[in-house]
Design a protein around this motif. Sequence first.
Motif, PDB file in Angstrom:
ATOM      1  N   LEU A 202       0.874  -1.168   0.082  1.00  0.00           N
ATOM      2  CA  LEU A 202       0.125  -0.086   0.024  1.00  0.00           C
ATOM      3  C   LEU A 202       0.759   1.164  -0.212  1.00  0.00           C
ATOM      4  O   LEU A 202       0.618   2.261  -0.834  1.00  0.00           O
ATOM      5  N   PRO A 203       1.950   1.530   0.914  1.00  0.00           N
ATOM      6  CA  PRO A 203       2.652   2.712   0.660  1.00  0.00           C
ATOM      7  C   PRO A 203       3.352   2.766  -0.677  1.00  0.00           C
ATOM      8  O   PRO A 203       3.420   3.804  -1.129  1.00  0.00           O
ATOM      9  N   GLY A 204       3.762   1.765  -1.321  1.00  0.00           N
ATOM     10  CA  GLY A 204       4.543   1.778  -2.401  1.00  0.00           C
ATOM     11  C   GLY A 204       3.787   2.017  -3.675  1.00  0.00           C
ATOM     12  O   GLY A 204       4.105   2.654  -4.490  1.00  0.00           O
ATOM     13  N   SER A 205       2.492   1.659  -3.373  1.00  0.00           N
ATOM     14  CA  SER A 205       1.637   1.793  -4.828  1.00  0.00           C
ATOM     15  C   SER A 205       0.714   2.886  -4.515  1.00  0.00           C
ATOM     16  O   SER A 205      -0.264   3.253  -5.546  1.00  0.00           O
ATOM     17  N   GLY A 206       0.815   3.687  -3.280  1.00  0.00           N
ATOM     18  CA  GLY A 206      -0.181   4.770  -3.181  1.00  0.00           C
ATOM     19  C   GLY A 206      -0.451   5.760  -4.312  1.00  0.00           C
ATOM     20  O   GLY A 206      -1.376   6.044  -4.787  1.00  0.00           O
ATOM     21  N   PRO A 207       0.818   6.321  -4.875  1.00  0.00           N
ATOM     22  CA  PRO A 207       0.667   7.260  -5.953  1.00  0.00           C
ATOM     23  C   PRO A 207       0.014   6.784  -7.121  1.00  0.00           C
ATOM     24  O   PRO A 207      -0.846   7.544  -7.875  1.00  0.00           O
ATOM     25  N   THR A 208       0.358   5.590  -7.509  1.00  0.00           N
ATOM     26  CA  THR A 208      -0.361   5.036  -8.850  1.00  0.00           C
ATOM     27  C   THR A 208      -1.890   4.927  -8.323  1.00  0.00           C
ATOM     28  O   THR A 208      -2.736   5.034  -9.317  1.00  0.00           O
ATOM     29  N   ILE A 209      -2.278   4.402  -7.195  1.00  0.00           N
ATOM     30  CA  ILE A 209      -3.699   4.012  -6.861  1.00  0.00           C
ATOM     31  C   ILE A 209      -4.385   5.431  -6.951  1.00  0.00           C
ATOM     32  O   ILE A 209      -5.468   5.488  -7.437  1.00  0.00           O
ATOM     33  N   LEU A 210      -3.817   6.366  -6.254  1.00  0.00           N
ATOM     34  CA  LEU A 210      -4.493   7.757  -6.458  1.00  0.00           C
ATOM     35  C   LEU A 210      -4.675   8.152  -7.650  1.00  0.00           C
ATOM     36  O   LEU A 210      -5.610   8.759  -8.006  1.00  0.00           O
ATOM     37  N   THR A 211      -3.548   7.956  -8.600  1.00  0.00           N
ATOM     38  CA  THR A 211      -3.712   8.298 -10.196  1.00  0.00           C
ATOM     39  C   THR A 211      -5.148   7.634 -10.475  1.00  0.00           C
ATOM     40  O   THR A 211      -5.780   8.081 -11.411  1.00  0.00           O
ATOM     41  N   GLY A 212      -5.133   6.107 -10.273  1.00  0.00           N
ATOM     42  CA  GLY A 212      -6.514   5.472 -10.635  1.00  0.00           C
ATOM     43  C   GLY A 212      -7.582   6.137 -10.249  1.00  0.00           C
ATOM     44  O   GLY A 212      -8.680   6.178 -10.904  1.00  0.00           O
ATOM     45  N   MET A 213      -7.525   6.598  -8.998  1.00  0.00           N
ATOM     46  CA  MET A 213      -8.907   7.278  -8.383  1.00  0.00           C
ATOM     47  C   MET A 213      -9.218   8.497  -9.115  1.00  0.00           C
ATOM     48  O   MET A 213     -10.320   8.714  -9.437  1.00  0.00           O
ATOM     49  N   ARG A 214      -8.291   9.140  -9.407  1.00  0.00           N
ATOM     50  CA  ARG A 214      -8.453  10.403 -10.285  1.00  0.00           C
ATOM     51  C   ARG A 214      -9.131  10.211 -11.620  1.00  0.00           C
ATOM     52  O   ARG A 214      -9.962  10.763 -11.912  1.00  0.00           O
ATOM     53  N   ILE A 215      -8.767   9.203 -12.407  1.00  0.00           N
ATOM     54  CA  ILE A 215      -9.159   8.797 -13.584  1.00  0.00           C
ATOM     55  C   ILE A 215     -10.598   8.004 -13.265  1.00  0.00           C
ATOM     56  O   ILE A 215     -11.457   8.273 -14.232  1.00  0.00           O
TER      57      ILE A 215
END
Length: 286
Positions: A202-215
């Motif tokens: 979760l800490p390592g993938s947080g930024p990419t997950i956030l990008t997916g949330m924005r999309i």
Amino acid sequence: METNQQAVESNGMSIAIRLRQRALGTLANIYYSGKYLSILSVATILTAWFLVSYYGLANPIFLPAPESVIKTFWQVATVGYQGSTLLEHIGTSLYRILVAFLLACIVGIPLGVLMGTSRSAHRIFNPIIEFYRPLPPLGLYTLLVMWLGIGESSKLALLFLSGLPGIIIATIQAVTDINPNYIRAAKSLGAGRWALIREVYLPGSGPTILTGMRISLGFIYTVLVAAEIVAATAGIGWMIWDSAKFLLSDVVIMGLIVLGLTGMMMDQILKIFGKIFMPWTRIKRS
């Protein structure tokens, strides 16, 4: 000779310092001028819109003047449209958007982590997601209406399903991109499966997950009008659809502007969320 050599070296150092200062000054000018490029682009569009309407280059039925849209905005905000004020329309649409988005995050992020860490889970769920992901919203909505009726359930289900794949795919990609050395290091320290998910994935993938949330949030906004065209009496999407039937282009444009502004606001909130809860990383400007 030594004096001349020292003078040459001193002159060379002064030239290097001046070049460095000039380069830094150029970068600063580019940065500060870049801050105003967005304002300039918006001002250019508004100016072109005003000139086209002022000189009568477009039919006002299809492209009303800016002052007409502003007047309509004030009228809908104070008097209302079809029995509901602008704030009520915005509140109704934001309720549907936020509920669907939160449900998509609650389901999509854990499912994406599971699919990214388990081949069996990926093989089970991936065909289902890949099958319905390209389905057109209106085609899917007809089936949801048959199953769930014409009330809020079918609208929320359509928005939820439209936002879910983006979060899942981004989460899977983020989890699979984690450096294997981090995983091996955590395992060597005795970390179990849940500890790995909590402390590494979760800490390592947080930024990419956030990008997916924005999309995902953008997809939900895209489908909002389709979700509100059936048996709705309020909402920005419904207002746009209803006013388009009567060629009220000023209401349509006003509604689109409101949708765009609220979408930008929600996206900025997600960026702030990322900066607060993931301070170890920086979110690229977009």
